[in-house]
Design a protein around this motif. Structure first.
Motif, short mmCIF file in Angstrom:
data_model
loop_
_atom_site.label_atom_id
_atom_site.label_comp_id
_atom_site.label_asym_id
_atom_site.label_seq_id
_atom_site.Cartn_x
_atom_site.Cartn_y
_atom_site.Cartn_z
N GLY A 27 50.69 17.97 12.17
CA GLY A 27 50.07 19.36 12.99
C GLY A 27 49.58 19.24 14.15
O GLY A 27 49.05 18.13 14.43
N VAL A 28 49.40 19.98 14.79
CA VAL A 28 48.84 20.01 16.12
C VAL A 28 47.61 21.11 16.07
O VAL A 28 47.64 22.28 15.65
CB VAL A 28 49.60 20.67 17.24
CG1 VAL A 28 49.12 20.54 18.73
CG2 VAL A 28 51.14 19.70 17.46
N LYS A 29 46.59 20.80 16.53
CA LYS A 29 45.43 21.59 16.58
C LYS A 29 45.26 22.31 17.73
O LYS A 29 45.44 21.75 18.96
CB LYS A 29 44.08 20.66 16.43
CG LYS A 29 42.96 21.14 15.90
CD LYS A 29 41.73 20.50 15.77
CE LYS A 29 40.34 21.11 15.42
NZ LYS A 29 39.20 20.25 15.43
N ILE A 30 45.30 23.86 17.67
CA ILE A 30 45.36 24.77 18.56
C ILE A 30 44.03 25.27 18.78
O ILE A 30 43.33 25.70 17.60
CB ILE A 30 46.29 25.67 18.29
CG1 ILE A 30 47.74 25.04 18.14
CG2 ILE A 30 46.46 26.88 19.53
CD1 ILE A 30 48.39 24.39 19.41
N GLY A 31 43.59 25.55 19.66
CA GLY A 31 42.20 26.35 20.10
C GLY A 31 42.60 27.59 20.72
O GLY A 31 43.24 27.71 21.68
N LEU A 32 41.71 28.66 20.42
CA LEU A 32 41.59 29.88 21.34
C LEU A 32 40.47 29.84 22.20
O LEU A 32 39.35 29.80 21.77
CB LEU A 32 41.37 31.29 20.19
CG LEU A 32 41.55 32.57 21.11
CD1 LEU A 32 42.86 32.71 21.80
CD2 LEU A 32 41.22 33.76 20.13
N PHE A 33 40.63 29.99 23.37
CA PHE A 33 39.75 29.81 24.59
C PHE A 33 39.38 30.95 25.07
O PHE A 33 40.39 32.11 25.16
CB PHE A 33 39.94 28.74 25.49
CG PHE A 33 40.17 27.42 24.96
CD1 PHE A 33 41.12 26.95 24.13
CD2 PHE A 33 38.97 26.48 25.09
CE1 PHE A 33 41.04 25.56 23.99
CE2 PHE A 33 39.06 25.10 24.58
CZ PHE A 33 40.15 24.56 23.74
#
Ligand SMILES: [Zn+2]
Length: 46
Positions: A27-33
């Motif tokens: 898994g890759v951790k994605i952030g909403l900025f």
């Protein structure tokens, strides 16, 4: 830290994060900025 693709501003903290995990892959951790100019964008979080 992520850079806004529209105005180039750096945003320190994501509004929210989640893990994107394709089947059989790590898994890759994605952030909403959101930058101070109001642009929303997603970026990988370390
Ligand atoms: Zn921006």
């Amino acid at each position: 830290m992520a850079k806004c693709p529209k105005c180039g501003e750096e945003v320190a903290k994501p509004i929210k994060t989640w893990v994107l995990a394709p089947k059989g892959r790590k898994g890759v951790k994605i952030g909403l900025f959101q930058c101070s100019n109001g642009h929303y964008f997603r970026a990988k979080v370390e």
